[in-house]
Design a protein around this motif. Structure first.
Motif, PDB file in Angstrom:
ATOM      1  N   GLY A  57      43.356  28.428  40.569  1.00 20.97           N
ATOM      2  CA  GLY A  57      42.892  29.316  41.618  1.00 20.97           C
ATOM      3  C   GLY A  57      42.533  30.676  41.059  1.00 20.97           C
ATOM      4  O   GLY A  57      42.756  30.968  39.879  1.00 20.97           O
ATOM      5  N   ARG A  58      41.988  31.536  41.919  1.00 27.06           N
ATOM      6  CA  ARG A  58      41.498  32.845  41.457  1.00 27.06           C
ATOM      7  C   ARG A  58      42.606  33.672  40.805  1.00 27.06           C
ATOM      8  O   ARG A  58      42.395  34.287  39.759  1.00 27.06           O
ATOM      9  CB  ARG A  58      40.885  33.601  42.634  1.00 27.06           C
ATOM     10  CG  ARG A  58      40.109  34.839  42.173  1.00 27.06           C
ATOM     11  CD  ARG A  58      39.664  35.733  43.309  1.00 27.06           C
ATOM     12  NE  ARG A  58      39.560  35.057  44.581  1.00 27.06           N
ATOM     13  CZ  ARG A  58      39.937  35.629  45.724  1.00 27.06           C
ATOM     14  NH1 ARG A  58      40.468  36.823  45.722  1.00 27.06           N
ATOM     15  NH2 ARG A  58      39.780  34.984  46.863  1.00 27.06           N
ATOM     16  N   LYS A  59      43.781  33.710  41.420  1.00 32.28           N
ATOM     17  CA  LYS A  59      44.869  34.520  40.863  1.00 32.28           C
ATOM     18  C   LYS A  59      45.296  34.007  39.485  1.00 32.28           C
ATOM     19  O   LYS A  59      45.526  34.782  38.555  1.00 32.28           O
ATOM     20  CB  LYS A  59      46.065  34.512  41.811  1.00 32.28           C
ATOM     21  CG  LYS A  59      47.223  35.386  41.355  1.00 32.28           C
ATOM     22  CD  LYS A  59      48.323  35.424  42.411  1.00 32.28           C
ATOM     23  CE  LYS A  59      49.462  36.342  41.975  1.00 32.28           C
ATOM     24  NZ  LYS A  59      50.173  35.800  40.793  1.00 32.28           N
ATOM     25  N   ALA A  60      45.378  32.677  39.343  1.00 32.86           N
ATOM     26  CA  ALA A  60      45.758  32.094  38.063  1.00 32.86           C
ATOM     27  C   ALA A  60      44.709  32.371  36.992  1.00 32.86           C
ATOM     28  O   ALA A  60      45.040  32.642  35.832  1.00 32.86           O
ATOM     29  CB  ALA A  60      45.985  30.591  38.220  1.00 32.86           C
ATOM     30  N   VAL A  61      43.422  32.302  37.367  1.00 32.36           N
ATOM     31  CA  VAL A  61      42.356  32.616  36.414  1.00 32.36           C
ATOM     32  C   VAL A  61      42.449  34.081  35.983  1.00 32.36           C
ATOM     33  O   VAL A  61      42.312  34.408  34.797  1.00 32.36           O
ATOM     34  CB  VAL A  61      40.970  32.333  37.020  1.00 32.36           C
ATOM     35  CG1 VAL A  61      39.866  32.762  36.052  1.00 32.36           C
ATOM     36  CG2 VAL A  61      40.825  30.850  37.350  1.00 32.36           C
ATOM     37  N   PRO A 121      41.672  40.055  40.150  1.00 33.09           N
ATOM     38  CA  PRO A 121      41.200  39.005  41.061  1.00 33.09           C
ATOM     39  C   PRO A 121      39.795  39.289  41.598  1.00 33.09           C
ATOM     40  O   PRO A 121      39.000  38.369  41.798  1.00 33.09           O
ATOM     41  CB  PRO A 121      42.241  39.006  42.175  1.00 33.09           C
ATOM     42  CG  PRO A 121      43.490  39.488  41.515  1.00 33.09           C
ATOM     43  CD  PRO A 121      43.025  40.522  40.520  1.00 33.09           C
ATOM     44  N   HIS A 122      39.483  40.582  41.835  1.00 33.48           N
ATOM     45  CA  HIS A 122      38.150  40.934  42.328  1.00 33.48           C
ATOM     46  C   HIS A 122      37.082  40.574  41.299  1.00 33.48           C
ATOM     47  O   HIS A 122      36.021  40.037  41.639  1.00 33.48           O
ATOM     48  CB  HIS A 122      38.084  42.426  42.635  1.00 33.48           C
ATOM     49  CG  HIS A 122      36.707  42.894  43.055  1.00 33.48           C
ATOM     50  ND1 HIS A 122      36.183  42.632  44.301  1.00 33.48           N
ATOM     51  CD2 HIS A 122      35.743  43.565  42.353  1.00 33.48           C
ATOM     52  CE1 HIS A 122      34.957  43.142  44.365  1.00 33.48           C
ATOM     53  NE2 HIS A 122      34.674  43.708  43.210  1.00 33.48           N
ATOM     54  N   THR A 123      37.356  40.857  40.014  1.00 30.24           N
ATOM     55  CA  THR A 123      36.396  40.522  38.960  1.00 30.24           C
ATOM     56  C   THR A 123      36.227  39.014  38.853  1.00 30.24           C
ATOM     57  O   THR A 123      35.106  38.501  38.692  1.00 30.24           O
ATOM     58  CB  THR A 123      36.855  41.096  37.614  1.00 30.24           C
ATOM     59  OG1 THR A 123      36.929  42.523  37.709  1.00 30.24           O
ATOM     60  CG2 THR A 123      35.898  40.717  36.492  1.00 30.24           C
TER      61      THR A 123
END
Length: 255
Positions: free
Chosen positions: A195-199, A207-209
């Motif tokens: 997910g986005r947070k893990a990436v 997270p925004h980037t």
């Protein structure tokens, strides 16, 4: 007696619990259940850290509800962020992180296209949810012998889909080549089911980037969902990020 450790992953709680109970009645099967992709990944990580890895995953083909006409997606938590992990992305992520685990996809209906995607992601079998317990046990034991199991009625359709996928691979490769190095790294993380947070944590980004990178990836690939991006990436031969290796170093060339 050698016991088989099975993890059932399905967001229909009654089905998951009923199947787990039926399998647990077998003298050589230990079984657990998880109601989402992230919950399954946590179970796998915890079991591996305790030295009792699962042997087989039974994964709902419609996990996360990404299929048009399927039930609504079930929100799950990824740290402080809502996220989704669909069934086929879970297959790819698990096969990357724990390649010794065999995965069987449980489906409510035969679908050659999605069965081909599941096999391409690393699944060893595609089985109807309403099959008999004896049939399911036969498949579980078969995949542990490195067999691949498909319903006979699906075989021709799956082969046709795999042949068509090869024809589309060149186009997919060109689209992937249009991505920047960082976007390709983000895509590999998406293929791994992160997910986005893990990436963001893995690549030392906000997270925004990461959200911006993911939107750019979808735009350049000409798709509208993570599942579609993962499917295209798999056709292009893009493998999942190595979740057991080192994260990208801060300040590296990909930043």
């Amino acid at each position: 007696m050698v016991r088989i450790r099975v993890l059932v992953v399905d967001d229909h709680r009654i089905f998951a619990e009923s199947l787990a109970a039926a399998l647990a009645a077998e003298p050589d099967v230990d079984v657990s259940a998880a109601g989402s992709g992230p919950a399954a990944l946590r179970c796998l990580e915890r079991a591996a850290s305790e030295g009792r890895r699962f042997d087989v995953l039974l994964v709902d083909a419609d996990l996360g509800g990404h299929v048009p006409g399927a039930r609504p997606a079930v929100p799950v938590r990824d740290g402080n962020e809502d996220g989704l992990v669909d069934g086929i992305s879970l297959v790819a992520g698990v096969r990357s992180g724990q390649p010794g685990v065999r995965i069987v996809v449980l489906a409510e209906k035969d679908d050659p296209r999605r069965a081909a995607l599941a096999l391409g992601a690393g699944a060893s079998g595609w089985v109807a949810k309403d099959c008999s317990l004896s049939r399911l046990l036969s498949v579980i034991r078969g995949v542990l012998r490195d067999e691949t199991h498909l319903p006979p009625a699906l075989l021709t359709g799956v082969l046709r889909e795999l042949t068509a996928a090869r024809k589309h691979r060149t186009e997919s490769e060109l689209l992937v080549e249009s991505l920047t190095p960082r976007e390709r790294e983000v895509l590999r993380c998406m293929v791994a089911g992160l997910g986005r947070k893990a990436v963001a944590e893995r690549l030392y980004l906000s997270p925004h980037t990461v959200r911006t990178h993911m939107q750019n990836v979808l735009g350049k690939l000409g798709v509208h969902s993570t599942l579609a991006a993962v499917a295209l990436a798999r056709r292009a031969g893009v493998g999942p990020a190595d979740l057991t290796g080192d994260v990208v170093e801060r300040g590296g060339q990909l930043a």
